[in-house]
Write a protein that holds these residues in place. Structure first.
Motif, mmCIF file in Angstrom:
data_model
loop_
_atom_site.group_PDB
_atom_site.id
_atom_site.type_symbol
_atom_site.label_atom_id
_atom_site.label_comp_id
_atom_site.label_asym_id
_atom_site.label_seq_id
_atom_site.Cartn_x
_atom_site.Cartn_y
_atom_site.Cartn_z
ATOM 1 N N PRO A 70 10.421 -5.736 1.428
ATOM 2 C CA PRO A 70 10.345 -6.173 2.814
ATOM 3 C C PRO A 70 9.014 -6.872 3.075
ATOM 4 C CG PRO A 70 10.232 -3.765 2.635
ATOM 5 C CD PRO A 70 10.586 -4.285 1.290
ATOM 6 N N SER A 71 9.016 -7.890 3.918
ATOM 7 C CA SER A 71 7.810 -8.637 4.316
ATOM 8 C C SER A 71 7.207 -9.500 3.212
ATOM 9 C CB SER A 71 6.693 -7.708 4.837
ATOM 10 O OG SER A 71 7.151 -6.966 5.924
ATOM 11 N N VAL A 72 7.825 -9.531 2.033
ATOM 12 C CA VAL A 72 7.255 -10.360 0.972
ATOM 13 C C VAL A 72 8.110 -11.617 0.774
ATOM 14 C CG1 VAL A 72 6.599 -10.492 -1.450
ATOM 15 C CG2 VAL A 72 6.194 -8.391 -0.164
ATOM 16 N N ASP A 92 0.815 -1.215 0.000
ATOM 17 C CA ASP A 92 0.000 0.000 0.000
ATOM 18 C C ASP A 92 0.850 1.267 0.000
ATOM 19 O OD1 ASP A 92 -2.602 0.511 -0.359
ATOM 20 O OD2 ASP A 92 -3.244 0.122 1.693
ATOM 21 N N SER A 93 2.053 1.197 0.536
ATOM 22 C CA SER A 93 2.851 2.429 0.610
ATOM 23 C C SER A 93 4.046 2.402 -0.350
ATOM 24 C CB SER A 93 3.315 2.651 2.055
ATOM 25 O OG SER A 93 3.940 1.500 2.553
ATOM 26 N N LEU A 94 3.965 1.543 -1.350
ATOM 27 C CA LEU A 94 5.024 1.502 -2.360
ATOM 28 C C LEU A 94 4.994 2.728 -3.267
ATOM 29 C CD1 LEU A 94 4.982 -2.069 -3.931
ATOM 30 C CD2 LEU A 94 6.816 -1.010 -2.621
ATOM 31 N N GLY A 95 6.162 3.186 -3.671
ATOM 32 C CA GLY A 95 6.195 4.257 -4.664
ATOM 33 C C GLY A 95 5.984 3.715 -6.068
ATOM 34 N N GLU A 96 6.345 2.460 -6.288
ATOM 35 C CA GLU A 96 6.280 1.892 -7.635
ATOM 36 C C GLU A 96 5.034 1.066 -7.846
ATOM 37 O OE1 GLU A 96 10.474 0.192 -7.428
ATOM 38 O OE2 GLU A 96 9.898 -0.106 -9.521
ATOM 39 N N ASP A 97 4.670 0.901 -9.095
ATOM 40 C CA ASP A 97 3.551 0.039 -9.439
ATOM 41 C C ASP A 97 3.962 -1.418 -9.228
ATOM 42 O OD1 ASP A 97 1.622 -1.525 -10.736
ATOM 43 O OD2 ASP A 97 1.104 0.137 -12.076
ATOM 44 N N ILE A 98 3.163 -2.139 -8.489
ATOM 45 C CA ILE A 98 3.476 -3.535 -8.169
ATOM 46 C C ILE A 98 3.561 -4.397 -9.426
ATOM 47 C CG2 ILE A 98 1.060 -4.154 -7.744
ATOM 48 C CD1 ILE A 98 3.479 -5.514 -5.339
ATOM 49 N N ASN A 99 2.805 -4.018 -10.450
ATOM 50 C CA ASN A 99 2.868 -4.767 -11.715
ATOM 51 C C ASN A 99 4.285 -4.741 -12.297
ATOM 52 O OD1 ASN A 99 -0.092 -5.486 -12.541
ATOM 53 N ND2 ASN A 99 -0.180 -3.384 -11.767
ATOM 54 N N ASP A 100 4.931 -3.572 -12.179
ATOM 55 C CA ASP A 100 6.297 -3.433 -12.711
ATOM 56 C C ASP A 100 7.275 -4.269 -11.896
ATOM 57 O OD1 ASP A 100 5.239 -1.703 -14.495
ATOM 58 O OD2 ASP A 100 5.933 0.113 -13.463
ATOM 59 N N GLY A 115 10.634 -9.224 -11.790
ATOM 60 C CA GLY A 115 11.028 -10.382 -10.976
ATOM 61 C C GLY A 115 11.597 -9.990 -9.618
ATOM 62 N N LYS A 116 11.180 -8.796 -9.115
ATOM 63 C CA LYS A 116 11.797 -8.293 -7.883
ATOM 64 C C LYS A 116 10.868 -8.338 -6.672
ATOM 65 C CE LYS A 116 15.512 -5.659 -9.746
ATOM 66 N NZ LYS A 116 15.854 -4.371 -10.328
#
Ligand code: DGT
Ligand code: CA
Ligand code: CA
Ligand code: ZN
Length: 588
Positions: A62-64, A43-51, A56-57
């Motif tokens: 953290p926590s993933v 929820d607090s990521l700066g980047e799009d999770i799709n990217d 592959g990152k």
């Protein structure tokens, strides 16, 4: 570039769902906390999770861990995950609804399920009313009462979004109180963002963005404001609270150099952001809530960053004119901004007068003179007195005789202003009742003597589509009816619009030169933005009026203008931007 179907927030919600189901199921702390922590991270990521997935990152976050990463990947591809499906087999999904009740967390919900067999809100209510919950160890009569209150609050709020007319004052109040609670130098800038800044008619949650040199101090003050009931999340630069009225509010703190990009991001809409992001990518830049970062596919070397302290600079960098927040709904505004063809949206300063308002001759709360003087004080050049006609339940509806008396008063007042050199005209009209059978409450010879006639539907609102549409058409086809007032009769979060066939109504208005009203009262906002756009496309003229029943209601004009702006209207589309003589020529 494909449009990603699921946002970071969607992913976070899915992870939270899994965490809650696991906790209700009784799994160990580490099992559910892994998902809950990952949800906050996403929820607090700066980047799009799709990217991140594409690169592959995912497991670098953290926590993933592996399990969470698998769920995220499946969710982005299909909108669901095997794990969630399995949990739904084991735990009744309706238990998730119980978590919305104030004071009920997964642990308590699990016990209500295991020990009393409760799986739905209705069953919870029945059990509380039968005083079964107080018998459980650790619950007691007090928590039973609290649960009943919580259910009641939920029922009143329902799934409904909050009307802008409630949300906007709430967010402005929070901002004012937060400023007052802090020393002057604690906040450099602070603005509402999200749907409130876009003036969307209803709001899911409140969003506030601030620039501050001391975020911790601001977060602490925010979380202890008197309006706050629960602190849902408190971080160094981000907090989320639930207010006493049930609304939730996000506060983000950013550095000055990130302000433009962050304000753009948190204003949304999500879909507008996605389109803007794609445009940036085509130019070799990855857009986050903080900055643009070169991807290496454009001219700039990979990793180079650009900051924007103002939104204008960000849009300009991407080759766009600045887009007003009201237009940021992914309806083609980015294409217009690229070719410098954005409309010059109407502003409140364009409004020259109002064409719908009441006095204490019907259900208004002020005298004719008080209302007119309030209009003068706002700089208006005219104001239409349009009290309810007879035919509505309102006591004191005006008839032919009362209108004749009002005419005398209006003339005397106008004479007074003319003598004093005040450039203002009080116009006499009526809000004419369209009766249940489609007849009009006053005869044509009475209507002919009035300056402007607004016709509205207030009764028999449940009629079928054909009947209620015909009612409106009768009024529209009357040569004396100038304006159709609040055409769908809806009241936000009180009653739905009527079944009226707006397409037919709008076509008839275009043909007959009948003006359609945007009723600016925040409970009405009727026409809405979509109807207003369609009406203008069909060739209709629009009037924006507050339907004021007391002088303060005239402040609502900004809500009506916002509807018009969301409909991309310019001052040329709106007749009460004209001086009174031209305005009168624009009527039938
Ligand atoms: P609401 O609260 O439902 O009335 O609507 P908004 O537009 O205020 O949405 P909200 O509060 O969820 O988020 C505020 C803004 O933050 C939203 O308009 C755009 C941005 N935003 C939030 N989540 C995402 C996301 O996952 N992707 C993108 N591109 N933008 C997002
Ligand atoms: Ca929001
Ligand atoms: Ca939000
Ligand atoms: Zn009305």
């Amino acid at each position: 570039m494909t449009t990603h179907q699921y946002t970071n927030h969607d992913v976070a919600e899915h992870l939270r769902l899994i965490a809650n189901l696991k906790e209700i199921k009784g799994e160990g702390r580490f099992h559910y906390l892994a998902f809950r922590n990952a949800a906050e991270v996403v929820d607090s990521l700066g980047e799009d999770i799709n990217d991140i997935v594409a690169a592959g990152k995912l497991t670098d976050l953290p926590s993933v861990g592996k399990g969470v990463a698998e769920v995220i990947t499946q969710f982005l591809a299909s909108g669901d995950s095997d794990l969630a499906a399995k949990l739904r087999d084991q735990v009744p999904i309706s238990l998730i609804d119980l978590l919305a009740v104030e004071g009920l967390g997964p642990k308590k919900v699990a016990r209500l399920w295991q020990e009393l067999g409760i799986t739905t809100l209705d069953e919870l209510k029945a059990a509380a009313e039968a005083q079964k919950i107080r018998q459980l160890k650790g619950f007691g009569a007090k928590s039973e009462e609290k649960i009943l209150k919580g259910i009641d609050l939920l029922a009143r709020r329902g799934d409904e979004r909050t009307p802008l007319g409630v949300a906007r004052p709430a967010v402005l109040g929070l901002i004012a109180d937060l400023k007052a609670a802090l020393p002057d130098d604690a906040i450099t800038a602070i603005e509402p963002a999200g749907s409130v800044r876009r003036w969307k008619e209803s709001v899911g949650d409140l969003d506030i963005l601030a620039i501050t040199p001391r975020p911790a101090e601001v977060m602490a003050a925010f979380c202890s404001l008197p309006q706050v009931r629960d602190v849902l999340w408190r971080g160094e630069t981000k907090s989320r609270v639930r207010l006493k009225d049930g609304l939730e509010c996000d506060l983000r703190a950013v550095a000055q150099k990130h302000w433009g990009t962050a304000l753009q991001y948190f204003t949304g809409s999500k879909q507008h952001n996605i389109e803007l992001r794609e445009l940036a990518l085509k130019q070799g830049w990855s857009l986050s809530e903080y900055d643009l970062e070169a991807t290496g596919r454009g001219d700039a070397p990979a990793g180079e960053k650009r900051h924007f302290a103002a939104e204008e600079a960000l849009y300009e960098f991407l080759g766009l004119d600045w887009i007003p927040p009201e237009m940021r709904e992914a309806r083609g505004e980015i294409a217009l901004a690229r070719t410098h063809n954005l409309p010059r949206l109407i502003t409140t300063a364009d409004i020259q007068g109002e064409l719908h308002g009441h006095s204490n001759w019907s259900d208004g709360k002020a005298t004719i003179q008080e209302m007119a003087e309030a209009a003068i004080a706002r700089g208006y050049k005219y104001w239409l007195l349009s009290d309810h006609s007879i035919g509505l339940g309102v006591t004191g509806g005006v008839d032919s005789e009362k209108l004749a008396q009002q005419r005398d008063i209006v003339e005397e007042l106008n004479q007074g202003w003319a003598d004093a050199g005040v450039d203002f005209r009080l116009l006499l009209g009526v809000e004419l009742e369209i009766l249940a059978d489609g007849r009009l409450a006053l005869t044509n010879d009475v209507l002919a003597k009035l300056d402007v006639v607004v016709a509205s539907i207030h009764s028999s609102l449940r009629q079928d589509r054909e009947t209620i549409t015909r009612r409106a058409l009768n009024a529209i086809n009357n040569p004396h009816v100038d304006i159709l007032g609040h055409p769908t009769s809806r009241m936000l979060s009180r009653r739905p619009p009527t079944e009226i066939d707006m397409e037919r109504v709008m076509r008839a208005c275009a043909e007959t030169g009948t003006v359609l009203e945007i009723n600016a009262h925040p409970v009405r906002l009727d026409l809405n933005d979509v109807h207003a756009r369609r009406a203008v496309d069909l060739g209709c003229k629009i009037a924006i009026s507050t339907d004021a029943h007391r002088p303060q209601h005239m402040d609502f004009i900004e809500y009506g203008v916002a509807v018009a702006r969301r409909a991309w209207l310019t001052s040329e589309n709106v007749i009460n931007t004209l001086p009174w003589d031209k305005m009168q020529q624009a009527l039938k």
